[in-house]
Design a protein around this motif. Sequence first.
Motif, mmCIF file in Angstrom:
data_model
loop_
_atom_site.group_PDB
_atom_site.id
_atom_site.type_symbol
_atom_site.label_atom_id
_atom_site.label_comp_id
_atom_site.label_asym_id
_atom_site.label_seq_id
_atom_site.Cartn_x
_atom_site.Cartn_y
_atom_site.Cartn_z
ATOM 1 N N GLU A 77 -47.422 -79.453 6.952
ATOM 2 C CA GLU A 77 -46.321 -80.011 8.398
ATOM 3 C C GLU A 77 -45.808 -80.962 8.007
ATOM 4 O O GLU A 77 -44.221 -81.382 8.276
ATOM 5 C CB GLU A 77 -47.658 -80.663 9.350
ATOM 6 C CG GLU A 77 -46.716 -81.167 11.030
ATOM 7 C CD GLU A 77 -47.588 -81.351 11.674
ATOM 8 O OE1 GLU A 77 -47.211 -81.374 12.983
ATOM 9 O OE2 GLU A 77 -48.858 -81.869 11.768
ATOM 10 N N ILE A 106 -46.808 -75.138 12.606
ATOM 11 C CA ILE A 106 -47.236 -75.736 13.219
ATOM 12 C C ILE A 106 -47.868 -76.234 14.692
ATOM 13 O O ILE A 106 -47.535 -74.551 15.486
ATOM 14 C CB ILE A 106 -45.662 -76.812 14.091
ATOM 15 C CG1 ILE A 106 -45.210 -77.012 12.505
ATOM 16 C CG2 ILE A 106 -45.951 -77.759 14.082
ATOM 17 C CD1 ILE A 106 -43.333 -77.377 13.139
ATOM 18 N N ARG A 124 -51.233 -78.182 9.956
ATOM 19 C CA ARG A 124 -51.766 -79.698 9.380
ATOM 20 C C ARG A 124 -52.539 -79.710 8.098
ATOM 21 O O ARG A 124 -53.803 -79.544 9.093
ATOM 22 C CB ARG A 124 -52.702 -79.825 11.028
ATOM 23 C CG ARG A 124 -50.869 -80.552 11.998
ATOM 24 C CD ARG A 124 -51.943 -81.322 13.060
ATOM 25 N NE ARG A 124 -50.782 -81.327 13.860
ATOM 26 C CZ ARG A 124 -51.188 -82.137 15.154
ATOM 27 N NH1 ARG A 124 -51.797 -82.200 15.690
ATOM 28 N NH2 ARG A 124 -49.856 -81.942 16.001
#
Length: 236
Positions: A77, A106, A124
Amino acid sequence: MARRTSTGTCNLCHSTMSKAGMTKHLETCLQKAIAAEVGAGGQQKMRKVKVYQLLVDGRADPAYWMHLQVTTGTTLETLDSFLRGIWLECCGHLSEFEIGGERYRIDAGMHEHDYWGMSGKSMRVRLDKVFNPGQTCSYEYDFGTTTELRLKVIAEREVAAKVKAIQVLARNEPPPILCGVCGQPATQVCSQCAYESTGWLCDACAQKHECGEEMLLPVVNSPRTGMCGYTGADPA
């Protein structure tokens, strides 16, 4: 437009050389930088962190390229945000990495309508969970007027812990682009005619271009130049 070649500058020693030469140069230049840090701080006292050296370039036009040093604990990210800021962001488009057959987006899966229902994993995730030395992967920004990048993990090494999460080690100089009408350096590009030589224009010829001023974008040092509404790197 025909593929171009370009040179680049090392941000460590400010030497200028070809894309292929820079990969070899950085191996030596980084070793010298690490040795200097050890000599200044003492090997036993210096806290270290692992980093990846990444080569990122444009799939359609590899004359645009960067060598990045990225800490292995950085997330996809964060890398996505960096690539957007330095090379891509124009209208908040969607993006994704494809690594080892998996797609990373995302907040993938967190919103019902994200990415039109396409499956994928979240960005993430730390780089050391998905990257290994020698690995290659791809990245796309904007699924309409798409800019595609290639990433290769050139090396993994240890450096002083004080480094930034992402650092530009070297980057291409703007490749020479000539006006398709008069042969002078091009400063503007028509987003409608960007795939034709006559779409690249100097200021004088741009004033006469039949598509109109509203279709013109500045020529910038990015693989996204001439696409969508891209006008250059985020000033922040």
